[in-house]
Enzyme design. Structure first.
Site, PDB file in Angstrom:
ATOM      1  N   ASP A 155       0.817  -1.212   0.000  1.00 18.32           N
ATOM      2  CA  ASP A 155       0.000   0.000   0.000  1.00 18.32           C
ATOM      3  C   ASP A 155       0.850   1.261   0.000  1.00 18.32           C
ATOM      4  O   ASP A 155       0.479   2.272  -0.611  1.00 18.32           O
ATOM      5  CB  ASP A 155      -0.929  -0.007   1.218  1.00 18.32           C
TER       6      ASP A 155
ATOM      7  N   GLU B 151       2.766   6.102  -2.922  1.00 19.51           N
ATOM      8  CA  GLU B 151       3.868   6.897  -3.458  1.00 19.51           C
ATOM      9  C   GLU B 151       3.666   7.179  -4.947  1.00 19.51           C
ATOM     10  O   GLU B 151       3.961   8.281  -5.429  1.00 19.51           O
ATOM     11  CB  GLU B 151       5.189   6.171  -3.220  1.00 19.51           C
TER      12      GLU B 151
ATOM     13  N   ARG C 188      11.065  -3.657  11.974  1.00 21.20           N
ATOM     14  CA  ARG C 188      11.028  -4.043  10.565  1.00 21.20           C
ATOM     15  C   ARG C 188      11.797  -5.331  10.307  1.00 21.20           C
ATOM     16  O   ARG C 188      11.538  -6.020   9.317  1.00 21.20           O
ATOM     17  CB  ARG C 188      11.574  -2.911   9.696  1.00 21.20           C
TER      18      ARG C 188
ATOM     19  N   GLY D 282      -0.067   3.133   5.613  1.00 15.22           N
ATOM     20  CA  GLY D 282       1.058   2.394   6.148  1.00 15.22           C
ATOM     21  C   GLY D 282       2.236   3.244   6.548  1.00 15.22           C
ATOM     22  O   GLY D 282       3.188   2.728   7.153  1.00 15.22           O
ATOM     23  N   GLU D 283       2.226   4.543   6.218  1.00 20.20           N
ATOM     24  CA  GLU D 283       3.295   5.462   6.603  1.00 20.20           C
ATOM     25  C   GLU D 283       2.848   6.281   7.798  1.00 20.20           C
ATOM     26  O   GLU D 283       1.659   6.490   8.035  1.00 20.20           O
ATOM     27  CB  GLU D 283       3.665   6.381   5.432  1.00 20.20           C
TER      28      GLU D 283
END
Length: 653
Positions: free
Chosen positions: A234, A239, A340, A598-599
């Site tokens: 996503d 982007e 991550r 998601g950011e």
């Protein structure tokens, strides 16, 4: 030259069996030739044809939509055909099409004709929204007949509704670090062969850093490409959308921080899932299957997708394609950045931690509400306050929004003009508005007329904190609804946000292209109620609207601010870059972060506005899971206008 009104009827061999093959309108129909009865004559029994088969070509083409064929007929729509190729052998006809065709006056020698097409697995018990590639090879000893069929098929593909939008030059961005870090492998094994089969010339770029896609889209010449494709999650999709929209703003000379309006990008977007959840792809297709997403690119059929702008009181931050969430999901996104190295498991670990902490955040929200006519029932939402409906393929609601969008562009051409801001506000008049006049002329319903009402041409950024509650004067027909409280989660859902673990998503009734977003407010209560909320989003039968501590509003715009935040607390990264950087200092216990596609965005004052079908994406929409009733008497099969009209499957009773 081939004409779409012509009818071709010839005998072919398929797997050493004789078939009659008919090219009728936008359909290819074949049926096996029956053996003669033992007591009858020796002539082969022919399959029935439509009643108008002997009529003129124009009449046949006009009646094609209502034609019915034999009970054992196989029907293939032109919209579902990917490519056509003939060859001297069967293996030669299976190869990808050549870029240069031999001269038309050369003597044909090819006797095999292969048709590659896509088919939806409508009877699949696992996933009825998946599509698969199929091929069928016909043989005829007369090479001239084979060539004529190939020319006719290619000519009709060129003039078919989807054929005119087929992609030939494609720019592909591959994110090798997203999700399970299998983006490059996914493209090479599953996507590239399909693109080659359809004759698509793809230029691939493997990204190495964040915002590289945006930088390329802003600086490079894209005039030679028909579309932009991204292979990733996503965040990669967001982007690409941000890069295309900001590129269009630069081309038109608009201020990127405070644009007069949000322009529509010229290039469509194709999305290949290779992320952790892939909610955007799942919401568009009803599945996160890679081949299904690639097949929709080959077929070329597009639909408009809503995109939301996210801004603070100073500048436009970025554009959101899926969800903007504060509270629980924001904590998960911020917390998962520290893990991550765990891969996709980081979301589960961070989600459990945020769930058990059960934080609540004080906030105030202003919801933009447009009043309807008196005969229309009122509700906490506005023009979208009809009975809830789920967005499927051939969605009537999104189609109405698309048509009204075009009508509004014709009625208010200044909406697309950069020099229009002086028409921002008109003095109060007693004359009917153009939208009302258009609604009377077009016989539109009250909600459709409200959709046609012109919107502000200048992007209304969030007012300063000092103006909150003091000056809420807006244009006629618009008002603010203020909501305050302590919330476990606040979500602005642009789409359903469905995924494999949550088939209905967090916003089941959100539509892909109706110009509205769903504002979901989850009050802070107990862990048990939070568990009830999560269970409702996980199953197909759940509905969060039935929970007493959940409020759902459908709107076009909302403002958010925290009640205890300092007035000058803005994210520096967010005020400078469309893609905000994550906060590495950890999570503040008093304030949460925003999860935007998601950011992580750290602004504490945010405005989210929906822009109806701002960008075109390759999709047909998901299909329903309702099972049609079985009739006692079997009727002959009828031919729908397109294969996407079959919106029922046998996945679930």
């Amino acid at each position: 030259s081939a004409s779409a009104a012509d009818v071709l009827l010839n005998n072919f061999q398929l797997k050493k069996k004789s078939y009659r093959v008919l090219l009728h309108g936008q359909r290819v129909v074949w049926e096996r030739m029956q053996r003669p009865p033992k007591s009858g004559n020796n002539e082969t029994q022919k399959a029935p044809l439509p009643e108008d088969a002997a009529s003129s070509g124009e009449q046949q083409l006009g009646n094609a939509a209502g034609a019915s064929y034999g009970e054992r007929s196989h029907i293939l729509h032109m919209d579902d055909i990917i490519s056509v190729r003939r060859g001297d052998t069967k293996q030669a006809s299976l190869q990808p099409p050549e870029l240069e065709e031999p001269p038309g006056d050369a003597k044909p020698t090819e006797q095999f004709l292969t048709i590659n097409y896509a088919e939806r697995l409508s009877k699949s018990k696992i996933d009825c929204n998946r599509w698969q590639l199929r091929r069928i090879t016909f043989y005829n000893a007369d090479a001239y007949i084979v060539r004529q069929w190939e020319l006719q098929l290619r000519a009709r593909l060129a003039v078919s509704p989807a054929g005119g939008q087929r992609v030939r030059q494609l720019l592909v961005f591959i994110n090798p670090y997203g999700g399970r870090k299998a983006g490059a492998q996914t493209y090479e094994r599953q996507v590239r062969p399909l693109f080659q089969l359809a004759g698509i010339d793809a230029t691939c770029i493997t990204t190495q850093r964040a915002n590289q896609i945006r930088d390329i889209l802003l600086s490079h010449d894209l005039s030679c490409y028909d579309a932009v494709c991204c292979v990733g999650g996503d965040g990669t999709v967001a982007e690409v959308i941000n890069g295309l929209v900001f590129r269009r703003m630069r081309e038109l000379g608009l201020d990127e921080q405070r644009p007069a309006y949000i322009p529509r990008p010229t290039l469509p977007v194709a999305v290949i899932p290779a992320g952790s959840t892939d909610t955007i792809v799942y919401s568009m297709h009803g599945t996160a299957d890679v081949r299904t997403a690639a097949i929709h690119v080959l077929l070329g059929q597009r639909r408009g997708l809503d995109v939301c702008s996210v801004s603070n009181s100073r500048t436009l931050l970025r554009f959101c394609a899926s969800v903007l969430s504060y509270g629980y999901l924001g904590d998960v996104a911020a917390e998962s950045e520290q893990y991550r190295w765990m891969g996709t498991k980081r979301y589960e670990y961070s989600g459990v931690k945020a769930f058990l902490s059960n934080r609540g955040y004080d906030a105030e929200l202003q919801l933009l509400d447009e009043q309807l006519e008196t005969e229309t029932p009122q509700s906490p939402v506005s023009v979208c306050s009809e009975p809830p409906s789920v967005c499927y393929a051939n969605c009537q609601r999104c189609s109405i929004a698309s048509s009204l969008q075009e009508q509004r562009s014709s009625l208010f051409p200044a909406d697309e003009d950069q020099t229009q801001p002086q028409l921002e506000e008109q003095p109060q008049q007693q004359q009917p508005t153009p939208a009302a006049a258009a609604g009377h002329e077009l016989q539109l319903s009250a909600s459709e007329t409200a959709l046609l009402r012109p919107r502000p041409n200048v992007l209304n950024l969030q007012p300063t904190p000092a103006a909150y509650g003091s000056d809420l004067s807006l244009r006629s027909g618009e008002q603010w609804k203020i909501i305050r409280g302590n919330f476990f989660m606040i979500c602005g859902a642009n789409i359903t946000c469905a995924c494999s673990r949550s088939p209905n998503g967090i916003s089941r009734y959100s539509h892909l292209g109706d110009g509205c977003l769903d504002l979901i407010l989850v009050r802070k209560t107990s862990l048990l109620n939070n568990l009830r909320f999560l269970l409702n989003t996980a199953g197909r039968g759940g509905d969060i609207r039935s929970l007493p501590f959940v409020e759902v509003y459908r709107t076009r715009k909302f403002n958010f601010r925290t009640l205890t935040a300092p007035q000058e607390n803005y994210s520096i990264a967010g005020s400078r870059q469309p893609i905000a950087q994550s906060n590495s200092d950890g999570i503040n216990s008093e304030y949460s972060s925003w999860n935007c596609d998601g950011e992580v965005v750290t602004d504490l004052d945010v405005t989210m506005s929906s822009h109806c079908q701002l960008i075109d994406v390759f999709m047909r929409g998901p299909h329903s899971y309702s099972k049609p009733q079985k009739s006692a008497v079997s009727s002959p099969p009828t031919t729908p206008a397109s294969s996407s009209d079959n919106v029922y499957c046998c996945c679930k009773d």
